[in-house]
Design a protein around this motif. Structure first.
Motif, PDB file in Angstrom:
ATOM      1  N   CYS A  74     -36.404  -1.488  -9.081  1.00 44.08           N
ATOM      2  CA  CYS A  74     -37.071  -2.304 -10.081  1.00 44.08           C
ATOM      3  C   CYS A  74     -37.418  -1.452 -11.290  1.00 44.08           C
ATOM      4  CB  CYS A  74     -38.348  -2.907  -9.488  1.00 44.08           C
ATOM      5  SG  CYS A  74     -39.277  -3.982 -10.595  1.00 44.08           S
ATOM      6  N   SER A  75     -37.336  -2.048 -12.481  1.00 41.31           N
ATOM      7  CA  SER A  75     -37.754  -1.336 -13.691  1.00 41.31           C
ATOM      8  C   SER A  75     -39.271  -1.310 -13.778  1.00 41.31           C
ATOM      9  CB  SER A  75     -37.165  -2.007 -14.933  1.00 41.31           C
ATOM     10  OG  SER A  75     -37.566  -3.359 -15.012  1.00 41.31           O
ATOM     11  N   HIS A  76     -39.791  -0.189 -14.253  1.00 42.15           N
ATOM     12  CA  HIS A  76     -41.237  -0.076 -14.487  1.00 42.15           C
ATOM     13  C   HIS A  76     -41.631  -0.956 -15.663  1.00 42.15           C
ATOM     14  CE1 HIS A  76     -44.802   2.979 -14.296  1.00 42.15           C
ATOM     15  NE2 HIS A  76     -45.213   1.744 -14.353  1.00 42.15           N
ATOM     16  N   ALA A  77     -40.766  -1.003 -16.680  1.00 43.03           N
ATOM     17  CA  ALA A  77     -40.972  -1.873 -17.838  1.00 43.03           C
ATOM     18  C   ALA A  77     -39.611  -2.349 -18.322  1.00 43.03           C
ATOM     19  CB  ALA A  77     -41.717  -1.144 -18.948  1.00 43.03           C
ATOM     20  N   SER A  78     -39.533  -3.603 -18.696  1.00 45.52           N
ATOM     21  CA  SER A  78     -38.275  -4.191 -19.137  1.00 45.52           C
ATOM     22  C   SER A  78     -37.843  -3.623 -20.480  1.00 45.52           C
ATOM     23  CB  SER A  78     -38.423  -5.711 -19.254  1.00 45.52           C
ATOM     24  OG  SER A  78     -37.334  -6.277 -19.964  1.00 45.52           O
ATOM     25  N   ASN A  79     -36.578  -3.226 -20.569  1.00 44.16           N
ATOM     26  CA  ASN A  79     -36.071  -2.713 -21.844  1.00 44.16           C
ATOM     27  C   ASN A  79     -35.908  -3.821 -22.871  1.00 44.16           C
ATOM     28  OD1 ASN A  79     -33.627  -3.588 -20.264  1.00 44.16           O
ATOM     29  ND2 ASN A  79     -32.607  -3.038 -22.186  1.00 44.16           N
ATOM     30  N   THR A  80     -35.702  -5.059 -22.428  1.00 45.00           N
ATOM     31  CA  THR A  80     -35.475  -6.177 -23.335  1.00 45.00           C
ATOM     32  C   THR A  80     -36.763  -6.856 -23.770  1.00 45.00           C
ATOM     33  OG1 THR A  80     -33.287  -6.615 -22.413  1.00 45.00           O
ATOM     34  CG2 THR A  80     -34.373  -8.448 -23.527  1.00 45.00           C
ATOM     35  N   LEU A  81     -37.685  -7.042 -22.840  1.00 39.36           N
ATOM     36  CA  LEU A  81     -38.890  -7.821 -23.106  1.00 39.36           C
ATOM     37  C   LEU A  81     -40.160  -6.977 -23.160  1.00 39.36           C
ATOM     38  CD1 LEU A  81     -38.137 -10.844 -20.734  1.00 39.36           C
ATOM     39  CD2 LEU A  81     -37.544 -10.587 -23.154  1.00 39.36           C
ATOM     40  N   GLY A  82     -40.102  -5.768 -22.634  1.00 36.28           N
ATOM     41  CA  GLY A  82     -41.289  -4.907 -22.632  1.00 36.28           C
ATOM     42  C   GLY A  82     -42.250  -5.171 -21.498  1.00 36.28           C
ATOM     43  N   ASN A  83     -41.965  -6.163 -20.640  1.00 35.67           N
ATOM     44  CA  ASN A  83     -42.865  -6.493 -19.533  1.00 35.67           C
ATOM     45  C   ASN A  83     -43.149  -5.270 -18.666  1.00 35.67           C
ATOM     46  OD1 ASN A  83     -42.047  -8.960 -20.510  1.00 35.67           O
ATOM     47  ND2 ASN A  83     -41.310  -9.757 -18.553  1.00 35.67           N
ATOM     48  N   ILE A  84     -44.418  -5.029 -18.371  1.00 31.67           N
ATOM     49  CA  ILE A  84     -44.805  -3.968 -17.441  1.00 31.67           C
ATOM     50  C   ILE A  84     -44.952  -4.585 -16.053  1.00 31.67           C
ATOM     51  CG2 ILE A  84     -46.532  -2.235 -16.832  1.00 31.67           C
ATOM     52  CD1 ILE A  84     -47.348  -2.219 -19.823  1.00 31.67           C
ATOM     53  N   GLN A  85     -44.202  -4.052 -15.098  1.00 34.57           N
ATOM     54  CA  GLN A  85     -44.279  -4.562 -13.728  1.00 34.57           C
ATOM     55  C   GLN A  85     -45.351  -3.789 -12.949  1.00 34.57           C
ATOM     56  OE1 GLN A  85     -42.434  -7.142 -13.792  1.00 34.57           O
ATOM     57  NE2 GLN A  85     -41.384  -6.400 -15.617  1.00 34.57           N
ATOM     58  N   ASP A  86     -45.990  -4.469 -12.027  1.00 26.35           N
ATOM     59  CA  ASP A  86     -46.952  -3.806 -11.149  1.00 26.35           C
ATOM     60  C   ASP A  86     -46.162  -3.079 -10.055  1.00 26.35           C
ATOM     61  OD1 ASP A  86     -49.044  -2.933  -9.618  1.00 26.35           O
ATOM     62  OD2 ASP A  86     -50.002  -4.896  -9.393  1.00 26.35           O
ATOM     63  N   VAL A  87     -45.481  -2.008 -10.462  1.00 25.11           N
ATOM     64  CA  VAL A  87     -44.558  -1.353  -9.527  1.00 25.11           C
ATOM     65  C   VAL A  87     -45.292  -0.655  -8.388  1.00 25.11           C
ATOM     66  CG1 VAL A  87     -42.594  -1.097 -11.087  1.00 25.11           C
ATOM     67  CG2 VAL A  87     -44.403   0.617 -11.115  1.00 25.11           C
ATOM     68  N   LYS A  88     -46.513  -0.226  -8.629  1.00 21.25           N
ATOM     69  CA  LYS A  88     -47.254   0.413  -7.530  1.00 21.25           C
ATOM     70  C   LYS A  88     -47.431  -0.574  -6.385  1.00 21.25           C
ATOM     71  CE  LYS A  88     -51.452   2.983  -6.400  1.00 21.25           C
ATOM     72  NZ  LYS A  88     -52.732   3.547  -6.906  1.00 21.25           N
ATOM     73  N   LEU A  89     -47.818  -1.810  -6.714  1.00 20.57           N
ATOM     74  CA  LEU A  89     -47.987  -2.837  -5.687  1.00 20.57           C
ATOM     75  C   LEU A  89     -46.653  -3.216  -5.064  1.00 20.57           C
ATOM     76  CD1 LEU A  89     -49.664  -4.956  -4.176  1.00 20.57           C
ATOM     77  CD2 LEU A  89     -49.354  -6.481  -6.144  1.00 20.57           C
ATOM     78  N   LEU A  90     -45.636  -3.416  -5.896  1.00 20.57           N
ATOM     79  CA  LEU A  90     -44.331  -3.847  -5.375  1.00 20.57           C
ATOM     80  C   LEU A  90     -43.690  -2.766  -4.510  1.00 20.57           C
ATOM     81  CD1 LEU A  90     -42.825  -5.730  -8.454  1.00 20.57           C
ATOM     82  CD2 LEU A  90     -44.138  -6.653  -6.524  1.00 20.57           C
ATOM     83  N   VAL A  91     -43.828  -1.514  -4.924  1.00 18.36           N
ATOM     84  CA  VAL A  91     -43.308  -0.408  -4.109  1.00 18.36           C
ATOM     85  C   VAL A  91     -44.015  -0.381  -2.756  1.00 18.36           C
ATOM     86  CG1 VAL A  91     -43.337   2.113  -3.886  1.00 18.36           C
ATOM     87  CG2 VAL A  91     -42.450   1.054  -5.979  1.00 18.36           C
ATOM     88  N   ALA A  92     -45.328  -0.545  -2.765  1.00 18.15           N
ATOM     89  CA  ALA A  92     -46.083  -0.529  -1.511  1.00 18.15           C
ATOM     90  C   ALA A  92     -45.635  -1.658  -0.586  1.00 18.15           C
ATOM     91  CB  ALA A  92     -47.581  -0.651  -1.806  1.00 18.15           C
ATOM     92  N   LYS A  93     -45.420  -2.845  -1.143  1.00 19.01           N
ATOM     93  CA  LYS A  93     -44.980  -3.985  -0.328  1.00 19.01           C
ATOM     94  C   LYS A  93     -43.565  -3.756   0.208  1.00 19.01           C
ATOM     95  CE  LYS A  93     -48.680  -6.481  -0.795  1.00 19.01           C
ATOM     96  NZ  LYS A  93     -49.561  -6.781   0.386  1.00 19.01           N
ATOM     97  N   VAL A 152     -48.811  -9.871 -22.795  1.00 21.99           N
ATOM     98  CA  VAL A 152     -50.102  -9.239 -22.453  1.00 21.99           C
ATOM     99  C   VAL A 152     -49.860  -7.865 -21.831  1.00 21.99           C
ATOM    100  CG1 VAL A 152     -52.226  -9.419 -21.115  1.00 21.99           C
ATOM    101  CG2 VAL A 152     -51.227 -11.474 -22.166  1.00 21.99           C
ATOM    102  N   ASN A 153     -49.106  -7.829 -20.744  1.00 20.86           N
ATOM    103  CA  ASN A 153     -48.775  -6.568 -20.067  1.00 20.86           C
ATOM    104  C   ASN A 153     -47.448  -6.063 -20.597  1.00 20.86           C
ATOM    105  OD1 ASN A 153     -51.071  -6.613 -18.229  1.00 20.86           O
ATOM    106  ND2 ASN A 153     -50.032  -8.349 -17.273  1.00 20.86           N
ATOM    107  N   ASN A 154     -47.505  -5.276 -21.661  1.00 22.41           N
ATOM    108  CA  ASN A 154     -46.297  -4.951 -22.409  1.00 22.41           C
ATOM    109  C   ASN A 154     -46.396  -3.549 -22.993  1.00 22.41           C
ATOM    110  OD1 ASN A 154     -44.304  -5.020 -24.748  1.00 22.41           O
ATOM    111  ND2 ASN A 154     -44.005  -7.082 -23.933  1.00 22.41           N
ATOM    112  N   ILE A 155     -45.273  -2.828 -23.022  1.00 27.29           N
ATOM    113  CA  ILE A 155     -45.262  -1.462 -23.557  1.00 27.29           C
ATOM    114  C   ILE A 155     -45.192  -1.423 -25.078  1.00 27.29           C
ATOM    115  CG2 ILE A 155     -44.260  -0.359 -21.518  1.00 27.29           C
ATOM    116  CD1 ILE A 155     -41.514  -0.526 -22.954  1.00 27.29           C
ATOM    117  N   GLY A 156     -44.998  -2.593 -25.720  1.00 28.85           N
ATOM    118  CA  GLY A 156     -44.890  -2.632 -27.167  1.00 28.85           C
ATOM    119  C   GLY A 156     -43.512  -3.049 -27.653  1.00 28.85           C
ATOM    120  N   THR A 157     -42.868  -3.914 -26.868  1.00 28.51           N
ATOM    121  CA  THR A 157     -41.528  -4.402 -27.196  1.00 28.51           C
ATOM    122  C   THR A 157     -41.539  -5.922 -27.246  1.00 28.51           C
ATOM    123  OG1 THR A 157     -40.386  -2.502 -26.235  1.00 28.51           O
ATOM    124  CG2 THR A 157     -39.147  -4.550 -26.370  1.00 28.51           C
TER     125      THR A 157
END
Length: 405
Positions: free
Chosen positions: A168-187, A327-332
């Protein structure tokens, strides 16, 4: 915030004009600009210390080797991991391919590889090829009509498919969405998955702590974080790295060679055959020094304030549609204007000195979900300012007037 704003002066490329207009660089998602310190570090290597690493007892080689390995240590400190877990690659794409190729013997036709609908082609195609080689199935975590992953849906999908590999991407290159990868990795790890996070977009903006994230593998590209092109990093937990077979062979990564047999070194050398991109590593070291000298919280707040301003200004233009998590975005920001083609808008914006990205951004499956053939992408970094955004908005409004006659 004034200290962050002053850093713009360190980036020589930003001082030029395009088509008679001051450059407004809003394409950092494709590649970041480089501070003078990085340029100087590369120049210094070639003018004073140029020599191959790990291959000589003379002064130049020893100096280059020490500097080269010091950067690996510096990177490990930055990520809060061990230096032996950091492999130099040519980029994030190389790192993903290395892992996907190495897992071939660990998967069967009974296994599932799980990715998200947001992924860059580089985090899709290697897994497709792994599925073809092993008979495994490739499954996808869906996004909604705006291109956002619902965390609960993602968790349910992980539990449903019980994947052997989760990428999974940590943040989308197209949309900038930040994923809750810590939670998803744990699951994912709860169901026994091997986990890989694509951090190409996130590394500069989020400064991930990989010990806390606890993923098995993480990849990044130096050029998206102030460093040179042609260099990346594959982080892997040491035992998992060494469980992978060699990916490429040649000098430096061997232990012993005879015509009868060859043995290989342990990670990271196991995955670094041939002469490495020494100047790029040293340039990346200067980039890490530069980033370490910046207060991260201040930088993050500055970037987020710019992002909010950008969204507000774009939202005020009738006919503009924004996509992704705003809202949860790296600035893209990815957007479209009515039914106008993204290519036409990008070309007109360039005539005003504004550099943006147009197209599918190497995320064709995502574009299909959004029912688009492409978007205009604006990707910010801390060396941007409100003047950049104002110039962009003015140029966009002028371009729209030209298109609509």
């Amino acid at each position: 915030m004034s200290d962050i704003a002053q850093l713009r002066k360190n980036f020589p490329t930003l001082t030029q004009t395009i088509e008679g207009h001051p450059l407004v660089y809003l394409d950092s998602g494709a590649t970041s600009q480089k501070p003078q310190a990085v340029i100087d570090a590369i120049n210094l290597f070639y003018t004073k210390n140029n020599a191959n690493v790990h291959r000589g007892l003379h002064t130049l080689s020893e100096t280059a080797t020490t500097q080269y390995e010091n950067v690996r240590e510096k990177l490990a400190d930055f990520l809060d991991v061990n230096a032996t877990e950091c492999v130099w690659t040519s980029g994030a794409t190389h790192g993903i391919n290395l892992v996907a190729a190495g897992l071939t013997s660990q998967l069967t036709s009974n296994d599932v590889i799980l990715i998200s609908a947001l992924e860059h082609h580089a985090n899709i195609v290697p897994w497709q090829q792994l599925a073809i080689r092993t008979g495994a199935r490739l499954e996808v975590i869906p996004v909604d009509a705006q291109g956002v992953i619902d965390t609960n849906v993602a968790i349910t999908t992980i539990q449903k498919w019980q994947p052997k590999v989760f990428a999974c991407s940590h943040a989308s290159n197209t949309l900038g969405n930040i994923q809750d990868v810590k939670l998803l990795v744990a699951k994912a790890k709860q169901v026994g998955a091997i986990t890989l996070v694509d951090g190409a977009q996130a590394f500069l903006h989020l400064r991930p702590n990989l010990r806390q994230l606890d993923c098995d593998f993480y990849v990044l590209s130096a050029h998206k974080a102030l460093g040179p092109t042609g260099l990346g990093v594959l982080y892997g937990k040491y035992e998992l790295l060494n469980a992978l077979p060699v990916y490429q062979t040649g000098g430096e990564m061997i232990d012993t060679v005879s015509f009868a047999n060859t043995t290989f070194r342990q990670a990271p050398a196991k995955f670094e055959p041939g002469t490495p991109n020494i100047s790029a590593v040293l340039g990346f070291g200067a980039a890490l020094d530069y980033l370490n000298a910046i207060d991260f919280q201040q930088m993050h707040q500055y970037e987020q304030a710019l992002f909010v301003y950008l969204v507000e200004q774009l939202s005020s233009i009738e006919g503009v549609r924004l996509y992704g998590d705003l809202v949860n975005n790296i600035g893209t920001v990815s957007f479209s204007y009515k039914s106008e083609h993204h290519y036409d808008l990008a070309m007109l914006l360039n005539s005003y000195g504004v550099a943006v990205r147009s197209g599918h951004h190497c995320t064709q499956p995502l574009m299909q979900v959004l029912n688009l053939d492409g978007t205009i992408r604006v990707s910010l970094a801390f060396y941007n300012n409100k003047d950049d955004i104002d110039c962009f908005i003015s140029a966009l409004q002028n371009s729209i007037e030209l298109i609509e006659g």
